[in-house]
Design a protein around this motif. Sequence first.
Motif, PDB file in Angstrom:
ATOM      1  N   UNK A 121       0.109  12.217  -3.958  1.00 30.96           N
ATOM      2  CA  UNK A 121      -1.248  12.699  -3.758  1.00 30.96           C
ATOM      3  C   UNK A 121      -2.243  11.682  -4.303  1.00 30.96           C
ATOM      4  N   UNK A 122      -3.257  11.399  -3.535  1.00 34.66           N
ATOM      5  CA  UNK A 122      -4.278  10.446  -3.947  1.00 34.66           C
ATOM      6  C   UNK A 122      -5.339  11.127  -4.799  1.00 34.66           C
ATOM      7  N   UNK A 123      -5.797  10.405  -5.803  1.00 31.63           N
ATOM      8  CA  UNK A 123      -6.911  10.881  -6.603  1.00 31.63           C
ATOM      9  C   UNK A 123      -8.185  10.662  -5.791  1.00 31.63           C
ATOM     10  N   UNK A 124      -9.074  11.614  -5.796  1.00 33.20           N
ATOM     11  CA  UNK A 124     -10.301  11.511  -5.010  1.00 33.20           C
ATOM     12  C   UNK A 124     -11.439  10.898  -5.811  1.00 33.20           C
ATOM     13  N   UNK A 125     -11.185   9.753  -6.429  1.00 30.19           N
ATOM     14  CA  UNK A 125     -12.205   9.047  -7.192  1.00 30.19           C
ATOM     15  C   UNK A 125     -12.425   7.679  -6.580  1.00 30.19           C
ATOM     16  N   UNK A 126     -13.661   7.174  -6.745  1.00 33.46           N
ATOM     17  CA  UNK A 126     -13.997   5.850  -6.237  1.00 33.46           C
ATOM     18  C   UNK A 126     -15.155   5.301  -7.065  1.00 33.46           C
ATOM     19  N   UNK A 127     -15.217   3.988  -7.197  1.00 28.47           N
ATOM     20  CA  UNK A 127     -16.353   3.371  -7.885  1.00 28.47           C
ATOM     21  C   UNK A 127     -17.535   3.314  -6.921  1.00 28.47           C
ATOM     22  N   UNK A 128     -18.712   3.139  -7.448  1.00 31.12           N
ATOM     23  CA  UNK A 128     -19.912   3.031  -6.607  1.00 31.12           C
ATOM     24  C   UNK A 128     -19.760   1.867  -5.630  1.00 31.12           C
ATOM     25  N   UNK A 129     -19.255   0.741  -6.107  1.00 38.06           N
ATOM     26  CA  UNK A 129     -19.060  -0.443  -5.274  1.00 38.06           C
ATOM     27  C   UNK A 129     -18.089  -0.150  -4.122  1.00 38.06           C
TER      28      UNK A 129
ATOM     29  N   UNK B 142     -17.361   2.816  -2.825  1.00 39.46           N
ATOM     30  CA  UNK B 142     -17.991   3.780  -1.927  1.00 39.46           C
ATOM     31  C   UNK B 142     -18.921   3.066  -0.940  1.00 39.46           C
ATOM     32  N   UNK B 143     -19.713   2.133  -1.465  1.00 36.31           N
ATOM     33  CA  UNK B 143     -20.642   1.394  -0.604  1.00 36.31           C
ATOM     34  C   UNK B 143     -19.898   0.524   0.411  1.00 36.31           C
ATOM     35  N   UNK B 144     -18.764  -0.047   0.006  1.00 31.65           N
ATOM     36  CA  UNK B 144     -17.969  -0.843   0.949  1.00 31.65           C
ATOM     37  C   UNK B 144     -17.396   0.015   2.075  1.00 31.65           C
ATOM     38  N   UNK B 145     -16.917   1.218   1.732  1.00 30.71           N
ATOM     39  CA  UNK B 145     -16.406   2.121   2.777  1.00 30.71           C
ATOM     40  C   UNK B 145     -17.522   2.565   3.720  1.00 30.71           C
ATOM     41  N   UNK B 146     -18.697   2.851   3.170  1.00 28.25           N
ATOM     42  CA  UNK B 146     -19.837   3.225   4.021  1.00 28.25           C
ATOM     43  C   UNK B 146     -20.225   2.075   4.943  1.00 28.25           C
ATOM     44  N   UNK B 147     -20.217   0.870   4.395  1.00 35.63           N
ATOM     45  CA  UNK B 147     -20.560  -0.317   5.184  1.00 35.63           C
ATOM     46  C   UNK B 147     -19.543  -0.518   6.312  1.00 35.63           C
TER      47      UNK B 147
ATOM     48  N   UNK C 163      -9.577   1.558  -2.823  1.00 34.94           N
ATOM     49  CA  UNK C 163     -10.194   0.263  -3.120  1.00 34.94           C
ATOM     50  C   UNK C 163      -9.203  -0.863  -3.348  1.00 34.94           C
ATOM     51  N   UNK C 164      -7.925  -0.586  -3.457  1.00 35.88           N
ATOM     52  CA  UNK C 164      -6.966  -1.598  -3.890  1.00 35.88           C
ATOM     53  C   UNK C 164      -6.518  -2.554  -2.788  1.00 35.88           C
ATOM     54  N   UNK C 165      -6.712  -2.205  -1.535  1.00 39.18           N
ATOM     55  CA  UNK C 165      -6.196  -3.018  -0.442  1.00 39.18           C
ATOM     56  C   UNK C 165      -6.922  -4.346  -0.339  1.00 39.18           C
ATOM     57  N   UNK C 166      -6.129  -5.416  -0.272  1.00 38.62           N
ATOM     58  CA  UNK C 166      -6.699  -6.749  -0.153  1.00 38.62           C
ATOM     59  C   UNK C 166      -7.142  -7.343  -1.482  1.00 38.62           C
ATOM     60  N   UNK C 167      -6.869  -6.668  -2.575  1.00 37.07           N
ATOM     61  CA  UNK C 167      -7.268  -7.147  -3.901  1.00 37.07           C
ATOM     62  C   UNK C 167      -6.053  -7.198  -4.811  1.00 37.07           C
ATOM     63  N   UNK C 168      -5.775  -8.336  -5.400  1.00 35.88           N
ATOM     64  CA  UNK C 168      -4.667  -8.452  -6.349  1.00 35.88           C
ATOM     65  C   UNK C 168      -5.090  -8.118  -7.770  1.00 35.88           C
TER      66      UNK C 168
END
Length: 155
Positions: free
Chosen positions: A1-9, A11-16, A110-115
């Motif tokens: 189960x995924x936690x439903x938390x995200x940073x402001x940054x 969230x803005x990337x997903x909206x973009x 947020x973790x995809x594409x980031x090491x």
Amino acid sequence: MKTNLITREGFELLQKELTHLWKVERPETTKKVSWAASLGDRSENADYQYNKKRLREIDRRVRYLTKRLEDIKVIDYNPQQAGKVFFGAWVELENEDGEQLKFKIVGPDEIFGRNDYISIDSPMARALLKKEIDDEAVVSTPSGEKYWTVLTINY
């Protein structure tokens, strides 16, 4: 189960991404599908088949992002978090072998594409929550328990 938390940054990337897919990519792909369909036989038309598939991928991602953006909760930094590891923290660690790691604890979206990002749901992040500088965290891994010491915490 995924936690439903995200940073402001995050969230803005997903909206973009959602805006770009809906207002740029989808209209362009729809035009390509219409153009390819006008050429005639769709069964042997590679442009039509490819762009129709791409349109389905865009629609699937738009549906996912729309639903996900409604479900997730944006977590901003709170000064009460200073000095302890919580969601959104940059943490630097060292193990008993002298190996060092540095990463940010973020939501699973947020973790995809980031090491340098790890999910709040990972065993490492769970072991680090509420730790302070110089505290030791025990992380259970398939090869046994690993011990990590917190060197720095930044927000």
